[in-house]
Design an enzyme around this catalytic site. Sequence first.
Site, PDB file in Angstrom:
ATOM      1  N   PRO A 167      69.293  48.441  43.318  1.00 54.71           N
ATOM      2  CA  PRO A 167      68.120  48.572  44.191  1.00 54.71           C
ATOM      3  C   PRO A 167      66.815  48.189  43.484  1.00 54.71           C
ATOM      4  O   PRO A 167      66.494  48.714  42.422  1.00 54.71           O
ATOM      5  CB  PRO A 167      68.132  50.057  44.552  1.00 54.71           C
ATOM      6  CG  PRO A 167      69.534  50.512  44.318  1.00 54.71           C
ATOM      7  CD  PRO A 167      70.011  49.703  43.157  1.00 54.71           C
ATOM      8  N   GLU A 168      66.091  47.250  44.063  1.00 56.05           N
ATOM      9  CA  GLU A 168      64.749  46.898  43.602  1.00 56.05           C
ATOM     10  C   GLU A 168      63.854  46.908  44.829  1.00 56.05           C
ATOM     11  O   GLU A 168      64.264  47.347  45.905  1.00 56.05           O
ATOM     12  CB  GLU A 168      64.763  45.554  42.874  1.00 56.05           C
ATOM     13  CG  GLU A 168      65.738  45.553  41.692  1.00 56.05           C
ATOM     14  CD  GLU A 168      65.494  44.455  40.665  1.00 56.05           C
ATOM     15  OE1 GLU A 168      64.399  43.865  40.656  1.00 56.05           O
ATOM     16  OE2 GLU A 168      66.403  44.194  39.856  1.00 56.05           O
TER      17      GLU A 168
ATOM     18  N   LYS B 118      59.740  51.267  44.827  1.00 58.09           N
ATOM     19  CA  LYS B 118      61.157  51.615  44.888  1.00 58.09           C
ATOM     20  C   LYS B 118      61.383  52.970  45.575  1.00 58.09           C
ATOM     21  O   LYS B 118      62.483  53.517  45.530  1.00 58.09           O
ATOM     22  CB  LYS B 118      61.744  51.657  43.476  1.00 58.09           C
ATOM     23  CG  LYS B 118      61.735  50.311  42.761  1.00 58.09           C
ATOM     24  CD  LYS B 118      62.410  50.454  41.410  1.00 58.09           C
ATOM     25  CE  LYS B 118      62.379  49.157  40.635  1.00 58.09           C
ATOM     26  NZ  LYS B 118      63.088  49.282  39.348  1.00 58.09           N
TER      27      LYS B 118
ATOM     28  N   ARG C 118      67.164  48.819  28.885  1.00 64.71           N
ATOM     29  CA  ARG C 118      67.777  48.082  29.992  1.00 64.71           C
ATOM     30  C   ARG C 118      68.179  46.702  29.484  1.00 64.71           C
ATOM     31  O   ARG C 118      67.457  46.092  28.688  1.00 64.71           O
ATOM     32  CB  ARG C 118      66.786  47.938  31.155  1.00 64.71           C
ATOM     33  CG  ARG C 118      66.254  49.257  31.691  1.00 64.71           C
ATOM     34  CD  ARG C 118      67.291  50.033  32.462  1.00 64.71           C
ATOM     35  NE  ARG C 118      67.718  49.327  33.646  1.00 64.71           N
ATOM     36  CZ  ARG C 118      67.048  49.316  34.791  1.00 64.71           C
ATOM     37  NH1 ARG C 118      65.907  49.983  34.903  1.00 64.71           N
ATOM     38  NH2 ARG C 118      67.500  48.659  35.830  1.00 64.71           N
TER      39      ARG C 118
END
Length: 271
Positions: free
Chosen positions: A2-3, A51, A253
């Site tokens: 999800p972005e 988000k 990340r």
Amino acid sequence: MPEGDTVWRTARILHRALAGEPLVRSDLRVPQLATADLTGRRVTEVVPRGKHLLTRVEGGLTLHSHLGMDGAWRIYDPGERWHGGPQHQIRAVLANAAHSAVGYRLPALDLLRTADESTVVGHLGPDLLAPGWSRDDQEEAVRRLLADPARSVGEAVLDQRNLAGVGNVYKSELCFMLRLSPWLPVAELPSAERLVALARKLLDVNKARSARITTADQRLDHRLWVYGRAGRPCRRCGTPVRAADQGPAGQERPTYWCPRCQPGPEPSPVH
């Protein structure tokens, strides 16, 4: 993953399914909301903010949710089997007479006064998918990006306090498309304005489709430039794409880049 584009699309789907009708079921499965009940209240709207998702209901209340890494909202018709995950992963159920919205694996779920939404989203930078995006938003995003000159571009664009909506996929894709090393200090950015403009463009063109595409090639294995392609040839020059973790300890990340197309600082080690 999800972005901002995924969240925008999720908000639209939730709004279409829930807005304007009273809730006949409200089940919030987190300890702090165990006794909360929204049954009988109408959902007025569902809006995205970076988000974050804001589901506003009658009585001046907002249900705030965040999808995190693998959260999702799913919509089901009456009698349809829920299939978004096992029961223990369900965090929220909102249903009217026509649809049930089921939230799976939501890492954040809060019920607050609509007037107090700033307590959960007020820290965010300009929303790249805001319908009223303006020159002032562009300038504020640039100002925030450049506020820490020594910080790497990759970390700066991923920080939602700078600009809201960019996730790990777009981080790598943006840097590749602009031929920037993700480890380049923001002070050395040739044009922060161009970076912000491209980020907004990519999110905007992808917001209404489920397949995220940055290459303009819709074929399944050709949609992204570098993300998830470690060890495979760069689509521009053929050099093997590299990958390395980036970010503060505990929040690393994976970042992907082409060392030839994106010259500049590199981490050590890489793979």
